[in-house]
Enzyme design. Structure first.
Site, PDB file in Angstrom:
ATOM      1  N   ASP A  64     -27.657  12.180 113.615  1.00 25.80           N
ATOM      2  CA  ASP A  64     -28.110  13.529 113.987  1.00 25.80           C
ATOM      3  C   ASP A  64     -27.171  14.642 113.526  1.00 25.80           C
ATOM      4  O   ASP A  64     -27.554  15.797 113.483  1.00 25.80           O
ATOM      5  CB  ASP A  64     -28.287  13.619 115.516  1.00 25.80           C
ATOM      6  CG  ASP A  64     -27.019  13.204 116.271  1.00 25.80           C
ATOM      7  OD1 ASP A  64     -26.009  12.889 115.610  1.00 25.80           O
ATOM      8  OD2 ASP A  64     -27.032  13.186 117.514  1.00 25.80           O
ATOM      9  N   HIS A  65     -25.950  14.298 113.160  1.00 21.35           N
ATOM     10  CA  HIS A  65     -24.972  15.336 112.806  1.00 21.35           C
ATOM     11  C   HIS A  65     -24.996  15.684 111.315  1.00 21.35           C
ATOM     12  O   HIS A  65     -25.202  16.824 110.935  1.00 21.35           O
ATOM     13  CB  HIS A  65     -23.556  14.879 113.166  1.00 21.35           C
ATOM     14  CG  HIS A  65     -23.206  15.012 114.614  1.00 21.35           C
ATOM     15  ND1 HIS A  65     -23.876  14.343 115.609  1.00 21.35           N
ATOM     16  CD2 HIS A  65     -22.244  15.733 115.234  1.00 21.35           C
ATOM     17  CE1 HIS A  65     -23.338  14.659 116.788  1.00 21.35           C
ATOM     18  NE2 HIS A  65     -22.353  15.500 116.578  1.00 21.35           N
ATOM     19  N   ASP A 119     -19.099  10.741 121.695  1.00 17.78           N
ATOM     20  CA  ASP A 119     -19.385  12.164 121.561  1.00 17.78           C
ATOM     21  C   ASP A 119     -19.120  12.797 122.921  1.00 17.78           C
ATOM     22  O   ASP A 119     -19.507  12.250 123.959  1.00 17.78           O
ATOM     23  CB  ASP A 119     -20.840  12.387 121.156  1.00 17.78           C
ATOM     24  CG  ASP A 119     -21.076  13.837 120.775  1.00 17.78           C
ATOM     25  OD1 ASP A 119     -21.115  14.138 119.580  1.00 17.78           O
ATOM     26  OD2 ASP A 119     -21.185  14.681 121.693  1.00 17.78           O
ATOM     27  N   ARG A 379     -20.708  25.382 122.672  1.00 20.72           N
ATOM     28  CA  ARG A 379     -19.349  25.727 122.226  1.00 20.72           C
ATOM     29  C   ARG A 379     -19.397  26.965 121.350  1.00 20.72           C
ATOM     30  O   ARG A 379     -20.262  27.052 120.472  1.00 20.72           O
ATOM     31  CB  ARG A 379     -18.739  24.584 121.412  1.00 20.72           C
ATOM     32  CG  ARG A 379     -18.405  23.425 122.288  1.00 20.72           C
ATOM     33  CD  ARG A 379     -17.673  22.317 121.564  1.00 20.72           C
ATOM     34  NE  ARG A 379     -17.341  21.344 122.581  1.00 20.72           N
ATOM     35  CZ  ARG A 379     -17.322  20.035 122.395  1.00 20.72           C
ATOM     36  NH1 ARG A 379     -17.566  19.529 121.206  1.00 20.72           N
ATOM     37  NH2 ARG A 379     -17.023  19.234 123.393  1.00 20.72           N
ATOM     38  N   SER A 539     -14.271  18.404 121.209  1.00 17.98           N
ATOM     39  CA  SER A 539     -14.984  17.208 120.768  1.00 17.98           C
ATOM     40  C   SER A 539     -14.211  15.907 120.984  1.00 17.98           C
ATOM     41  O   SER A 539     -13.001  15.899 121.192  1.00 17.98           O
ATOM     42  CB  SER A 539     -15.299  17.407 119.289  1.00 17.98           C
ATOM     43  OG  SER A 539     -15.054  16.263 118.550  1.00 17.98           O
ATOM     44  N   ARG A 541     -14.011  13.727 118.606  1.00 18.41           N
ATOM     45  CA  ARG A 541     -13.756  13.193 117.262  1.00 18.41           C
ATOM     46  C   ARG A 541     -12.352  12.605 117.162  1.00 18.41           C
ATOM     47  O   ARG A 541     -11.352  13.296 117.362  1.00 18.41           O
ATOM     48  CB  ARG A 541     -13.993  14.276 116.201  1.00 18.41           C
ATOM     49  CG  ARG A 541     -13.069  15.458 116.263  1.00 18.41           C
ATOM     50  CD  ARG A 541     -13.520  16.562 115.330  1.00 18.41           C
ATOM     51  NE  ARG A 541     -14.748  17.175 115.838  1.00 18.41           N
ATOM     52  CZ  ARG A 541     -15.099  18.438 115.636  1.00 18.41           C
ATOM     53  NH1 ARG A 541     -14.343  19.229 114.902  1.00 18.41           N
ATOM     54  NH2 ARG A 541     -16.219  18.918 116.140  1.00 18.41           N
TER      55      ARG A 541
HETATM   56  C1  MIC Z   1     -19.179  18.417 118.560  1.00 18.44           C
HETATM   57  O1  MIC Z   1     -19.985  18.959 119.279  1.00 18.44           O
HETATM   58  O2  MIC Z   1     -18.096  18.938 118.232  1.00 18.44           O
HETATM   59  C2  MIC Z   1     -19.472  17.028 118.073  1.00 18.44           C
HETATM   60  C3  MIC Z   1     -19.597  17.093 116.626  1.00 18.44           C
HETATM   61  O3  MIC Z   1     -20.688  16.559 118.585  1.00 18.44           O
HETATM   62  C4  MIC Z   1     -18.329  16.142 118.538  1.00 18.44           C
HETATM   63  C5  MIC Z   1     -18.229  14.866 117.897  1.00 18.44           C
HETATM   64  C6  MIC Z   1     -17.657  14.924 116.538  1.00 18.44           C
HETATM   65  O4  MIC Z   1     -16.745  15.679 116.264  1.00 18.44           O
HETATM   66  O5  MIC Z   1     -18.105  14.146 115.733  1.00 18.44           O
HETATM   67  C7  MIC Z   1     -18.192  15.929 120.036  1.00 18.44           C
HETATM   68  O6  MIC Z   1     -18.517  16.816 120.780  1.00 18.44           O
HETATM   69  O7  MIC Z   1     -17.652  14.910 120.474  1.00 18.44           O
HETATM   70 FE1  SF4 Z   2     -24.570  17.867 118.225  1.00  8.94          FE
HETATM   71 FE2  SF4 Z   2     -22.170  18.124 119.382  1.00  8.94          FE
HETATM   72 FE3  SF4 Z   2     -23.734  20.250 118.996  1.00  8.94          FE
HETATM   73 FE4  SF4 Z   2     -24.422  18.482 120.779  1.00  8.94          FE
HETATM   74  S1  SF4 Z   2     -22.588  19.757 120.835  1.00  8.94           S
HETATM   75  S2  SF4 Z   2     -25.762  19.412 119.269  1.00  8.94           S
HETATM   76  S3  SF4 Z   2     -23.727  16.560 119.838  1.00  8.94           S
HETATM   77  S4  SF4 Z   2     -22.789  18.966 117.408  1.00  8.94           S
END
Ligand code: MIC
Ligand code: SF4
Length: 653
Positions: A64-65, A119, A379, A539, A541
């Site tokens: 999905d990313h 995640d 965010r 995140s 990550r």
């Molecule tokens: C995000 O919202 O920053 C992400 C991308 O979903 C991350 C995961 C990632 O960095 O791959 C998260 O929130 O954990």
């Molecule tokens: Fe995707 Fe992370 Fe954004 Fe949720 S917060 S939509 S998991 S990138």
């Protein structure tokens, strides 16, 4: 004494430790989820465990990313993930099926179960009464292999809801109010558990908005009870047999109670650049708006899309606004189509984006330079949208829709609004959507024959090296408070395709704060990074740990850490240190050399955190101070071994 919902779920899954806030515990994990941006590393790690199949009740790999396919890299990742899912007995959710958290809630979420996801927004599952926790990919790989998840028993904070949301006030306003009161640092080591008569008025989709964005509190998780609404949600999706009631005992206790009267909540926004910088809309009304985006795992349900359609009905998106919608899942998109919601949005002038993370992670739809963007996301860290100087406001779908029409921030209550109920259509759309974009696990004999596809973008994860007993580390970077994982390792269309290639992605480590960091760190060989409060918020990550590890960062010395990032540092052998006296932060400058001795003896001590003090000498300034290795005894053993993989290989549990 009675138990609250969190305690009930933990008690039913406890493998080791005592359920006393602050004690180390280990819990059994029923379900796991991964997404493509963190998933490749998780499965590369899982492969090294030498198992034939995942050992959980259910594991799902979502894509999905990284859905912008500018070249072959993301597609290589998708194919690796699809073949790894087939090989190891996982469900595979194909790109287009939806955002992991939304799709998981709709198709697999079950009250009373534990879910570990790579995640940070995994707590979305709390909306249906799961204990759903975000973690690094390596922890999820361990759970897929049947291993426990280790954590510190959280404090359970009760959030008592009364009344009903009025007018155009929304679930988003509930969580914005919690963030306003508790802040982005307030939730570390805590679970927020919602209770009270106000709960019954919220749908599962609304509850999931609240638990999703509970991640921004830094909390371990957020959870709602499982009640009639939960049963309806499951029954509507043909999963009634998975329902069970789950509520706190009448004499259950909470460490603290936050009271929220839903009927008093007004539309609100989190202003740039932090999710806790919250104001009522009335205070910021009139600010001209350049962009509006509806979507992300926080606010992309049919309820959300329908509320937007209600507000824009018969009107047109203001000429100064570029407006987009990314529905959370394919089932939602179909329901929006059947109900006429989608048509109304298209007619009003919204651009329809695919059912994926998209703009939330800087994958397209960046605002104009210096632009104001209203987003229903979770965010708004500086630069995350892809435009470094954009101002992002986090708002409800209702507030976003009103701004799309007005061209400026306005109170959505200025528009005639009646909350629509499309339950029946949603049921039909779920049936039509079916499981066509989900690939079910193969039987074992077939799975064993699957060849894993490894395109040139798939590179093995470099192994960490244990910290020596004595180090003298130059300070490669001195950062301030609230450093986000987006600062440590940015995402976006340019960097995300490199998630499976550590040597390449490392060049972006700390690039938001200092573009030359990677060159300097590499030239230094070994180094330490210094920071302030809440280091690593955001995140899950693990690239924010692996990148610095690859560049030789041996320790991070800060005033305090965010939970998931600290666990990721430990997993990759980087020592998380906190200043015993935060005033010592001011006495260090970038370039100073910090000498530490006797590290191994401290890592080997089996007692609590209080035992883990070290003297740090600033050999440049001729001063010294005390730092604490801010982790439990098990994590110290992992650090002694050089990280989770060498620890597990040596038989550690
Ligand atoms: C995000 O919202 O920053 C992400 C991308 O979903 C991350 C995961 C990632 O960095 O791959 C998260 O929130 O954990
Ligand atoms: Fe995707 Fe992370 Fe954004 Fe949720 S917060 S939509 S998991 S990138």
């Amino acid at each position: 004494m009675g138990q609250n919902v969190t305690e009930k779920i933990i008690a039913a899954h406890l493998i080791a430790g005592k359920m006393e806030a602050g004690s180390e515990i280990a819990i059994r994990i029923d379900q796991t989820l991964t997404q493509d941006a963190t998933g490749t590393m998780a499965y590369l790690q899982f492969e090294t465990m030498g198992l034939d199949r995942v050992k959980t009740e259910l594991s799902v790999s979502y894509v999905d990313h990284n859905t912008l396919q500018e070249d072959w890299k993301n597609m290589d990742d998708h194919r690796y993930l699809q073949s790894a899912a087939a090989r190891y007995g996982l469900y595979f959710s194909r790109p287009g099926n939806g955002i992991c958290h939304q799709a998981h809630l709709e198709r697999f979420g079950l009250p009373g179960k534990t879910l570990l996801g790579s995640d940070s927004h995994t707590p979305t599952g709390g909306g249906i009464g799961m204990l759903a926790i975000g973690a690094g990919g390596l922890d999820v790989a361990v759970a897929m292999g049947g291993g426990a998840f280790n954590l510190v028993m959280p404090q359970v904070i009760g959030v008592k809801l009364s009344g009903k949301l009025p007018g155009a006030s929304s679930a988003k306003d509930v969580i914005l109010e919690v963030l306003r009161r508790e802040t982005v640092k307030g939730g570390v080591g805590k679970v927020y558990e919602y209770f009270g008569e106000g709960v019954a008025s919220l749908t599962v989709a609304q509850r999931a908005t609240v638990t999703n964005m509970g991640a921004e509190l830094g909390a371990t998780s957020s959870v709602f009870p499982s009640d009639e609404k939960t049963r309806d949600f499951l029954a509507d999706r043909g999963r009634a047999e998975g329902w069970k009631e789950l509520k706190a005992d009448p004499d259950a206790a909470y460490a603290r109670v936050v009271e929220i009267d839903l009927s008093a909540l007004k539309p609100m926004a989190a202003k740039p650049h932090s999710p806790d910088n919250v104001s009522p809309i009335s205070e910021i009304a009139g600010i001209p708006v350049d962009q509006v985006v509806i979507g992300s795992c926080t606010n992309s349900s049919l309820d959300d899309l329908a509320a937007v359609a209600e507000i824009v009905r018969g009107k047109t998106v203001n000429p100064r606004v570029s407006a987009g919608i990314a529905p959370g899942s394919r089932a939602t998109l179909l329901a929006a189509e059947k109900s006429g919601v989608l048509g109304e949005l298209i007619r009003a002038g919204f651009r329809i984006l695919e059912s994926a993370c998209g703009p939330c992670i800087g994958m397209g739809f960046a605002p104009k330079s210096g632009g104001v963007s209203l987003r229903t996301f979770n965010r708004n860290f500086k630069g995350r949208s892809g435009t470094a100087d954009a101002d992002v406001y986090l708002v409800s779908p209702e507030t976003a829709a009103a701004a799309a029409v007005a061209g400026k921030i306005v109170d959505p209550n200025d528009f005639p609004f009646k909350r629509p109920d499309f339950r029946q259509l949603s049921i039909e759309a779920t049936k039509v959507a079916g499981d066509d974009m989900l690939i079910a696990p193969l039987p074992l004999e077939q799975a064993l024959k699957v060849e894993i596809e490894r395109g040139p973008n798939i590179k093995p994860c470099p192994a960490p090296v244990a910290i020596p007993d004595r180090v003298e580390l130059p300070v490669a970077l001195k950062a301030g408070d609230d450093v986000t994982t987006d600062d440590i390792m940015p995402a976006g269309a340019k960097v995300l395709p490199l998630r499976s290639n550590i040597p390449e992605i490392s060049k972006f480590a700390f690039s938001r704060l200092d573009a030359d960091f990677w060159k300097r760190a590499q030239a230094l060989g070994s180094s330490v990074v210094v920071g302030g409060l809440n280091y690593g918020q955001g995140s899950s990550r693990e690239h924010a740990a692996i990148g610095p590890m690859y560049l030789g960062v041996k320790a991070i010395l800060v005033k305090s850490f965010a939970r998931i990032h600290k666990a990721n540092l430990v997993n990759y052998g980087i020592v998380p240190l906190v200043f015993k006296d935060p005033a010592d932060y001011a006495k260090i400058e970038a370039g100073d050399k910090l000498a530490i001795e006797g590290i191994h003896a401290v890592l080997e001590k089996d007692a609590g955190v209080a035992q883990a003090e070290l003297t740090v000498r600033n050999t440049t300034k001729g001063t010294s101070f005390t730092a604490i290795i801010d982790v439990d005894a098990r994590s110290r053993r992992i650090l002694r071994a050089g990280g989770q993989v060498p620890y597990a290989k040596a038989g550690g549990i």
